[in-house]
Design an enzyme around this catalytic site. Structure first.
Site, PDB file in Angstrom:
ATOM      1  CE  LYS A  34      56.464  31.114  60.212  1.00 18.00           C
ATOM      2  NZ  LYS A  34      57.229  31.215  61.417  1.00 18.00           N
ATOM      3  NE  ARG A 132      63.304  29.536  65.538  1.00 15.91           N
ATOM      4  CZ  ARG A 132      62.522  30.231  64.722  1.00 15.91           C
ATOM      5  NH1 ARG A 132      61.669  31.115  65.209  1.00 15.91           N
ATOM      6  NH2 ARG A 132      62.594  30.064  63.415  1.00 15.91           N
ATOM      7  CE1 TYR A 252      33.765  49.609  80.644  1.00 12.59           C
ATOM      8  CE2 TYR A 252      34.960  48.981  78.648  1.00 12.59           C
ATOM      9  CZ  TYR A 252      33.919  48.784  79.543  1.00 12.59           C
ATOM     10  OH  TYR A 252      33.037  47.770  79.326  1.00 12.59           O
ATOM     11  CG  MET A 300      35.991  41.969  73.971  1.00 14.56           C
ATOM     12  SD  MET A 300      35.034  40.788  74.935  1.00 14.56           S
ATOM     13  CE  MET A 300      36.014  40.616  76.381  1.00 14.56           C
TER      14      MET A 300
HETATM   15  C1  LIG Z   1      62.274  28.606  59.464  1.00 17.22           C
HETATM   16  C2  LIG Z   1      61.644  29.809  58.848  1.00 17.22           C
HETATM   17  N1  LIG Z   1      61.892  30.091  57.568  1.00 17.22           N
HETATM   18  C3  LIG Z   1      61.343  31.172  56.947  1.00 17.22           C
HETATM   19  C4  LIG Z   1      60.518  32.026  57.647  1.00 17.22           C
HETATM   20  C5  LIG Z   1      59.957  33.237  56.960  1.00 17.22           C
HETATM   21  O1  LIG Z   1      60.525  34.380  57.549  1.00 17.22           O
HETATM   22  P1  LIG Z   1      59.986  35.835  57.184  1.00 17.22           P
HETATM   23  O2  LIG Z   1      58.565  35.855  57.571  1.00 17.22           O
HETATM   24  O3  LIG Z   1      60.817  36.734  58.028  1.00 17.22           O
HETATM   25  O4  LIG Z   1      60.193  36.009  55.730  1.00 17.22           O
HETATM   26  C6  LIG Z   1      60.225  31.771  58.978  1.00 17.22           C
HETATM   27  C7  LIG Z   1      59.357  32.691  59.733  1.00 17.22           C
HETATM   28  O5  LIG Z   1      59.383  32.882  60.880  1.00 17.22           O
HETATM   29  C8  LIG Z   1      60.808  30.635  59.608  1.00 17.22           C
HETATM   30  O6  LIG Z   1      60.562  30.347  60.885  1.00 17.22           O
END
Ligand SMILES: Cc1ncc(COP(=O)(O)O)c(C=O)c1O
Length: 358
Positions: A34, A132, A252, A300
């Site tokens: 992701k 969550r 700055y 920046m």
């Molecule tokens: C539902 C879920 N599974 C697995 C993972 C992977 O976790 P990690 O990056 O700590 O290995 C995540 C990451 O946030 C997650 O949200």
């Protein structure tokens, strides 16, 4: 090297995946890709892991799944958020597995599967303590269990809230709850472990594991030496070198003063590239083995370093400086930024060019 560049070592990603798979006794290990593989590039990472034998890939959103699907027509993709309202047709059309997080989603996907024989298996996500996302354990009553059993589902998922602390009693509490869920749903393949949970006893992992951060060189554990290989090297072009002819301030707000004769190196990277401004004065840059303290405020597009300790010949030949590497890892930057490695990597912006080595 004319622009800030993030060099991603795909061999190191694969080595980290194999290390985790080994902790899982060589059994099935999937990958969380992701947020564009935590900023490193989901397509490239996924391709490298496919070659290594990885079979399942997890993303957060439908649009991330569609980006992967466009380049990789046959892999198994699961979406953590599941099919939100009006997204279902895309899931069917692009052969994407939804994660079921609510009773409503369960009912909807059951109906969709009934009407569409090609709608894929879903993963059932039980929230065993994170509070969550996911079905509550108390949702597993008779009618809902019947619905889950009539669904084409393959995985039973949960997510540990405190696995980065191997001594946390929450790990056992969540695992115990999932054991009860398994008894009610024995037909599903279990999928519990994030990166950190690979370091818990094997029974906590489930059948298939689901690591993310450790693949990318982030130390998954709170209180343990880092065992993962460094994956990312962030470089910035050297824009200018100057020597102060008198005792003067830099940057700055004139927050830093250097003596006459100091050499200042200005690098083309700043907070718009993802270098946190709050890290001003606390970062380092590297030219080979030379460690250059960062001076003045991170701005920046530019950051200055005190290059006074670097021999002139090396300075004149250098074209870039490294800000993230094996000497100042993502875990070091997390400490400097006062955040976690996940945020260090995902805040490296799209202006930074990605390059891949194998
Ligand atoms: C539902 C879920 N599974 C697995 C993972 C992977 O976790 P990690 O990056 O700590 O290995 C995540 C990451 O946030 C997650 O949200």
């Amino acid at each position: 090297m004319s622009q800030a560049t993030l060099n991603v070592d795909l061999d190191a990603v694969v080595a980290n995946w194999k290390f985790l798979k080994n902790l899982h006794n060589g059994k099935q290990t999937s990958a969380v890709v992701k947020a564009d593989s935590y900023g490193l590039g989901a397509i490239q990472v996924t391709k490298a892991l496919i070659k290594a034998g990885c079979e399942r890939f997890f993303v957060a959103t439908l649009s991330e799944a569609l980006d992967l699907r466009a380049k990789l027509p046959t892999i198994k993709i699961y979406v953590f958020q599941g099919a939100l309202k009006d997204e279902e047709a895309e899931y069917i059309h692009h052969h994407i597995h939804p994660v079921i997080n609510t009773i409503q989603a369960l009912k909807t996907w059951l109906k969709i599967q009934h009407e569409n024989p090609t709608a894929l298996e879903a993963a059932i996500h039980i929230d065993s303590g994170m509070n969550r996302l996911g079905l509550n354990f108390s949702d597993l009553n008779e009618p809902n269990l019947q619905a889950i059993k009539s669904l084409r589902a393959d995985l039973l998922m949960t997510h540990y809230a405190s696995a980065s602390d191997l001594d946390s009693p929450q790990n056992a509490a969540q695992f115990d709850l999932m054991q009860q869920a398994e008894q009610m749903l024995p037909h599903l393949t279990t999928c519990y472990a994030n990166s950190a949970a690979h370091f818990l006893p094997a029974k906590y992992h489930g059948d298939v594991t689901r690591p993310g951060c450790a693949l990318y060189g982030i130390n998954p554990l709170d209180n343990a030496a880092d065992m993962m290989q460094n994956v990312a090297t962030l470089t910035a072009p050297i824009l200018q070198l100057r020597t102060l002819d008198k005792h003067e301030t830099v940057g700055y707000g004139a927050t830093e003063t250097l003596p006459a004769g100091s050499k200042i190196l200005t690098a083309g990277i700043g907070y718009a590239d993802g270098i946190h401004r709050t890290a001003s004065h606390r970062l380092y840059g590297f030219i080979g083995d030379y460690k250059l303290p960062q001076i003045g405020r991170v701005t920046m597009d530019m950051t200055c370093y005190d290059a006074s300790n670097v021999p002139e010949k090396i300075l004149q030949q250098a074209t870039y400086i490294e800000i993230l590497n094996h000497q100042q890892t993502v875990n070091d930057l997390a400490r400097i930024y006062k955040t976690i490695g996940y945020e260090v990597l995902t805040s490296i912006s799209q202006r930074v060019k990605r390059k891949y080595t194998k």
